[in-house]
Scaffold this motif. Structure first.
Motif, PDB file in Angstrom:
ATOM      1  N   SER A   1       0.782  -1.236   0.000  1.00 17.49           N
ATOM      2  CA  SER A   1       0.000   0.000   0.000  1.00 17.49           C
ATOM      3  C   SER A   1       0.818   1.293   0.000  1.00 17.49           C
ATOM      4  CB  SER A   1      -0.944   0.013   1.205  1.00 17.49           C
ATOM      5  OG  SER A   1      -0.196   0.046   2.413  1.00 17.49           O
ATOM      6  N   GLU A   2       1.998   1.293   0.586  1.00 21.50           N
ATOM      7  CA  GLU A   2       2.802   2.527   0.640  1.00 21.50           C
ATOM      8  C   GLU A   2       3.130   2.988  -0.772  1.00 21.50           C
ATOM      9  OE1 GLU A   2       4.122   4.352   3.384  1.00 21.50           O
ATOM     10  OE2 GLU A   2       2.889   3.121   4.698  1.00 21.50           O
ATOM     11  N   GLN A   3       3.187   4.278  -0.960  1.00 21.07           N
ATOM     12  CA  GLN A   3       3.460   4.816  -2.289  1.00 21.07           C
ATOM     13  C   GLN A   3       4.905   5.227  -2.498  1.00 21.07           C
ATOM     14  OE1 GLN A   3       0.286   7.788  -2.730  1.00 21.07           O
ATOM     15  NE2 GLN A   3      -0.659   6.340  -4.139  1.00 21.07           N
ATOM     16  N   VAL A   4       5.621   5.498  -1.438  1.00 13.73           N
ATOM     17  CA  VAL A   4       7.011   5.924  -1.565  1.00 13.73           C
ATOM     18  C   VAL A   4       7.895   5.050  -0.686  1.00 13.73           C
ATOM     19  CG1 VAL A   4       8.644   7.835  -1.208  1.00 13.73           C
ATOM     20  CG2 VAL A   4       6.338   8.304  -2.058  1.00 13.73           C
ATOM     21  N   ALA A   5       9.009   4.643  -1.261  1.00 11.36           N
ATOM     22  CA  ALA A   5      10.037   3.912  -0.519  1.00 11.36           C
ATOM     23  C   ALA A   5      11.372   4.586  -0.809  1.00 11.36           C
ATOM     24  CB  ALA A   5      10.078   2.449  -0.958  1.00 11.36           C
TER      25      ALA A   5
ATOM     26  N   ASN B   1      27.178  -2.748  -9.326  1.00 10.74           N
ATOM     27  CA  ASN B   1      27.014  -3.488  -8.071  1.00 10.74           C
ATOM     28  C   ASN B   1      25.522  -3.673  -7.828  1.00 10.74           C
ATOM     29  OD1 ASN B   1      26.859  -4.335  -5.358  1.00 10.74           O
ATOM     30  ND2 ASN B   1      28.689  -3.176  -4.802  1.00 10.74           N
ATOM     31  N   ASP B   2      25.076  -4.913  -7.769  1.00 10.51           N
ATOM     32  CA  ASP B   2      23.641  -5.183  -7.656  1.00 10.51           C
ATOM     33  C   ASP B   2      23.121  -5.237  -6.220  1.00 10.51           C
ATOM     34  OD1 ASP B   2      24.749  -7.624  -6.884  1.00 10.51           O
ATOM     35  OD2 ASP B   2      23.574  -8.819  -8.293  1.00 10.51           O
ATOM     36  N   ARG B   3      23.966  -5.003  -5.235  1.00  7.24           N
ATOM     37  CA  ARG B   3      23.533  -5.018  -3.829  1.00  7.24           C
ATOM     38  C   ARG B   3      22.844  -3.701  -3.490  1.00  7.24           C
ATOM     39  NH1 ARG B   3      28.620  -7.735  -0.645  1.00  7.24           N
ATOM     40  NH2 ARG B   3      29.013  -9.326  -2.222  1.00  7.24           N
ATOM     41  N   VAL B   4      21.668  -3.807  -2.889  1.00  6.45           N
ATOM     42  CA  VAL B   4      20.876  -2.610  -2.598  1.00  6.45           C
ATOM     43  C   VAL B   4      20.160  -2.741  -1.257  1.00  6.45           C
ATOM     44  CG1 VAL B   4      20.512  -2.096  -5.045  1.00  6.45           C
ATOM     45  CG2 VAL B   4      18.840  -3.463  -3.825  1.00  6.45           C
ATOM     46  N   ILE B   5      19.627  -1.614  -0.822  1.00  2.82           N
ATOM     47  CA  ILE B   5      18.740  -1.577   0.340  1.00  2.82           C
ATOM     48  C   ILE B   5      17.462  -0.864  -0.085  1.00  2.82           C
ATOM     49  CG2 ILE B   5      19.626   0.595   1.285  1.00  2.82           C
ATOM     50  CD1 ILE B   5      19.373  -0.872   4.087  1.00  2.82           C
ATOM     51  N   PHE B   6      16.365  -1.320   0.464  1.00  2.00           N
ATOM     52  CA  PHE B   6      15.044  -0.803   0.128  1.00  2.00           C
ATOM     53  C   PHE B   6      14.315  -0.649   1.451  1.00  2.00           C
ATOM     54  CE2 PHE B   6      10.579  -1.486  -0.671  1.00  2.00           C
ATOM     55  CZ  PHE B   6      10.324  -0.954  -1.929  1.00  2.00           C
ATOM     56  N   HIS B   7      13.804   0.536   1.733  1.00  2.00           N
ATOM     57  CA  HIS B   7      13.079   0.674   3.003  1.00  2.00           C
ATOM     58  C   HIS B   7      11.938   1.667   2.897  1.00  2.00           C
ATOM     59  CE1 HIS B   7      14.765   4.539   4.458  1.00  2.00           C
ATOM     60  NE2 HIS B   7      15.838   4.175   3.798  1.00  2.00           N
ATOM     61  N   LEU B   8      10.977   1.447   3.773  1.00  2.00           N
ATOM     62  CA  LEU B   8       9.825   2.335   3.882  1.00  2.00           C
ATOM     63  C   LEU B   8      10.077   3.333   4.990  1.00  2.00           C
ATOM     64  CD1 LEU B   8       6.993  -0.353   3.662  1.00  2.00           C
ATOM     65  CD2 LEU B   8       7.955   1.021   1.804  1.00  2.00           C
ATOM     66  N   GLU B   9       9.337   4.423   4.950  1.00  2.00           N
ATOM     67  CA  GLU B   9       9.374   5.376   6.061  1.00  2.00           C
ATOM     68  C   GLU B   9       8.855   4.667   7.312  1.00  2.00           C
ATOM     69  OE1 GLU B   9      10.363   8.586   5.937  1.00  2.00           O
ATOM     70  OE2 GLU B   9      10.654   8.711   3.781  1.00  2.00           O
TER      71      GLU B   9
ATOM     72  N   GLY C   1      27.580   3.537  -4.930  1.00  2.34           N
ATOM     73  CA  GLY C   1      28.250   4.252  -6.015  1.00  2.34           C
ATOM     74  C   GLY C   1      29.635   3.695  -6.294  1.00  2.34           C
ATOM     75  N   ARG C   2      30.189   4.074  -7.426  1.00  5.55           N
ATOM     76  CA  ARG C   2      31.538   3.640  -7.796  1.00  5.55           C
ATOM     77  C   ARG C   2      32.577   4.060  -6.772  1.00  5.55           C
ATOM     78  NH1 ARG C   2      31.829   5.640 -13.888  1.00  5.55           N
ATOM     79  NH2 ARG C   2      29.619   6.039 -13.758  1.00  5.55           N
ATOM     80  N   ASP C   3      32.292   5.150  -6.049  1.00  3.09           N
ATOM     81  CA  ASP C   3      33.220   5.626  -5.027  1.00  3.09           C
ATOM     82  C   ASP C   3      33.050   4.892  -3.704  1.00  3.09           C
ATOM     83  OD1 ASP C   3      30.794   6.654  -4.188  1.00  3.09           O
ATOM     84  OD2 ASP C   3      31.420   8.759  -4.244  1.00  3.09           O
ATOM     85  N   GLY C   4      32.116   3.914  -3.662  1.00  5.18           N
ATOM     86  CA  GLY C   4      31.902   3.122  -2.448  1.00  5.18           C
ATOM     87  C   GLY C   4      30.901   3.727  -1.479  1.00  5.18           C
ATOM     88  N   PHE C   5      30.419   4.931  -1.776  1.00  2.66           N
ATOM     89  CA  PHE C   5      29.462   5.583  -0.893  1.00  2.66           C
ATOM     90  C   PHE C   5      28.035   5.249  -1.315  1.00  2.66           C
ATOM     91  CE2 PHE C   5      33.187   8.095   0.022  1.00  2.66           C
ATOM     92  CZ  PHE C   5      33.066   8.314   1.386  1.00  2.66           C
ATOM     93  N   PRO C   6      27.113   5.223  -0.352  1.00  8.04           N
ATOM     94  CA  PRO C   6      25.720   4.934  -0.693  1.00  8.04           C
ATOM     95  C   PRO C   6      25.058   6.102  -1.413  1.00  8.04           C
ATOM     96  CG  PRO C   6      25.956   5.274   1.675  1.00  8.04           C
ATOM     97  CD  PRO C   6      27.326   5.365   1.079  1.00  8.04           C
ATOM     98  N   HIS C   7      24.095   5.754  -2.239  1.00  4.79           N
ATOM     99  CA  HIS C   7      23.263   6.730  -2.944  1.00  4.79           C
ATOM    100  C   HIS C   7      21.827   6.295  -2.701  1.00  4.79           C
ATOM    101  CE1 HIS C   7      21.753   9.326  -6.123  1.00  4.79           C
ATOM    102  NE2 HIS C   7      21.091   8.293  -6.615  1.00  4.79           N
ATOM    103  N   SER C   8      21.033   7.124  -2.049  1.00  8.95           N
ATOM    104  CA  SER C   8      19.667   6.762  -1.685  1.00  8.95           C
ATOM    105  C   SER C   8      18.689   7.788  -2.230  1.00  8.95           C
ATOM    106  CB  SER C   8      19.550   6.676  -0.159  1.00  8.95           C
ATOM    107  OG  SER C   8      18.300   6.188   0.216  1.00  8.95           O
ATOM    108  N   VAL C   9      17.609   7.288  -2.845  1.00 10.94           N
ATOM    109  CA  VAL C   9      16.611   8.174  -3.437  1.00 10.94           C
ATOM    110  C   VAL C   9      15.205   7.653  -3.146  1.00 10.94           C
ATOM    111  CG1 VAL C   9      18.098   9.015  -5.290  1.00 10.94           C
ATOM    112  CG2 VAL C   9      16.734   6.968  -5.649  1.00 10.94           C
ATOM    113  N   PRO C  10      14.230   8.566  -3.048  1.00  7.18           N
ATOM    114  CA  PRO C  10      12.841   8.115  -2.909  1.00  7.18           C
ATOM    115  C   PRO C  10      12.347   7.616  -4.263  1.00  7.18           C
ATOM    116  CG  PRO C  10      12.936  10.512  -2.978  1.00  7.18           C
ATOM    117  CD  PRO C  10      14.347  10.027  -3.006  1.00  7.18           C
ATOM    118  N   ILE C  11      11.526   6.568  -4.227  1.00  6.14           N
ATOM    119  CA  ILE C  11      11.026   5.984  -5.475  1.00  6.14           C
ATOM    120  C   ILE C  11       9.565   5.578  -5.324  1.00  6.14           C
ATOM    121  CG2 ILE C  11      13.219   5.155  -6.416  1.00  6.14           C
ATOM    122  CD1 ILE C  11      11.144   2.606  -4.763  1.00  6.14           C
ATOM    123  N   TRP C  12       8.880   5.466  -6.467  1.00  8.05           N
ATOM    124  CA  TRP C  12       7.571   4.828  -6.546  1.00  8.05           C
ATOM    125  C   TRP C  12       7.842   3.373  -6.911  1.00  8.05           C
ATOM    126  CZ3 TRP C  12       4.141   8.457 -10.042  1.00  8.05           C
ATOM    127  CH2 TRP C  12       3.923   9.663  -9.380  1.00  8.05           C
TER     128      TRP C  12
END
Length: 149
Positions: free
Chosen positions: A26-30, A72-80, A36-47
Motif C-alpha cells: 500500500s505505501e506509495q514511496v520507498a 554493483n547489484d547489492r541494494v537496500i530498500f526501506h519504507l518510512e 556508487g563507484r566511489d563506495g558511498f551509498p546513494h539513496s533516493v525516494p522511489i515509486w
C-alpha cells in the motif's frame, strides 16, 4: 559482480511479516539505496509496485541508481517509519535491470501502477504510459534479508 541470494520469504502468519507485507502493498514511496563507484551509498525516494515478493521500480535509464546497479547489484530498500514511528521495514537484497523493453513490461503492470498512483499522476499531468516512455528501465528488487519491527 554477481551476488546470488535466495529471496527472503515473508510469512503472512507472522504478525511483523504481515504488517510489512501490507505496507509494501500500500505505501506509495520507498527509499532505494545503491552503492556508487566511489563506495558511498546513494539513496533516493522511489515509486514502486510490490509483486510476487519483489519490488518493481521504473527509472530513467541514465539515472545514478541504474548506473550504480550496472556496477554493483547489492541494494537496500526501506519504507518510512509507520504512523507510530516504530514500524521498520528495511530490506536488503539485489536488484537487476529488466532486459525487456518498456513496451513489454508496461503491459503487465500498467493497470496496477495506474491504480496505485493515479492521484499523483493526475496531479503531474501524466499517465503511466507517458511515464514509462521516459522511465524505460524497470528495476526488479529481490529481498534477501528483512529487518522488521
Amino acid at each position: 559482480m554477481t551476488f546470488v541470494v535466495d529471496p527472503f520469504i515473508f510469512d503472512p502468519a507472522d504478525e511483523k511479516h504481515a504488517r510489512a507485507l501490507a505496507r509494501l502493498e500500500s505505501e506509495q514511496v520507498a527509499w532505494f539505496g545503491t552503492i556508487g563507484r566511489d563506495g558511498f551509498p546513494h539513496s533516493v525516494p522511489i515509486w514502486f509496485l510490490w509483486r510476487d515478493g519483489r519490488a518493481l521500480i521504473m527509472s530513467e535509464p541514465g539515472s545514478v541508481k541504474v548506473r550504480n546497479l550496472r556496477e554493483n547489484d547489492r541494494v537496500i530498500f526501506h519504507l518510512e517509519s509507520g504512523d507510530d514511528g516504530e514500524q521498520w521495514t528495511i530490506l536488503r537484497g539485489t536488484a537487476a535491470i529488466s532486459p525487456e523493453p518498456s513496451s513489454e513490461w508496461l503491459d503487465r503492470i500498467e493497470a496496477e501502477y495506474t491504480a496505485k498512483y493515479d492521484e499523483w499522476l493526475q496531479r503531474l499531468g501524466i499517465t503511466t504510459e507517458s511515464m514509462a516512455g521516459r522511465y524505460t528501465a524497470l528495476i526488479e528488487f529481490t529481498p534477501a534479508k528483512a529487518i522488521l519491527q
